[in-house]
Design a protein around this motif. Structure first.
Motif: not given
Length: 114
Positions: A25-29
């Motif tokens: 989870s989080g800022s996944i690019f």
């Protein structure tokens, strides 16, 4: 910032099965390879299995034929199905992901005992 959270650990009898899950989870690019390690009591961390985004897998000899790794790229999850568990499988199990730097989950305890 990307975080990994494992779940599914616990106590199981020898010969039993458990399924571990790990969710990012989080800022996944974009997540590259994902996989699992474990660390038993008094032992070094040990590689278990890895899987690419294209679902190519690698297994350690110690778990080949008993453990199966899988992932869901849409959900950013990786699972580890563990069958025919033995007492020596007792350990803290960690998932990892390459984002592209390697990040780790907090670990989940698996205890195999009668």
């Amino acid at each position: 910032q990307v975080q990994l959270v494992e779940s599914g650990g616990g106590l199981v009898q020898p010969g039993g099965s458990l399924k571990l899950s790990c969710a990012a989870s989080g800022s996944i690019f974009g997540i590259g390879d994902m996989g699992w390690y474990r660390q038993g009591p008094g032992k070094q961390r040990e590689f278990l299995a890895s899987i690419t985004t294209g679902a190519s897998t690698i297994y350690a000899d110690s778990v080949k034929g008993r453990f199966t790794i899988s992932r869901d790229n849409a959900k950013n999850t990786v699972d580890l199905q563990m069958n025919s568990l033995k007492a020596e499988d007792t350990a803290v199990y960690y998932c990892y992901a390459m984002v592209p730097r390697t990040i780790w989950g907090q670990g989940t305890q698996v205890t195999v005992s009668s």
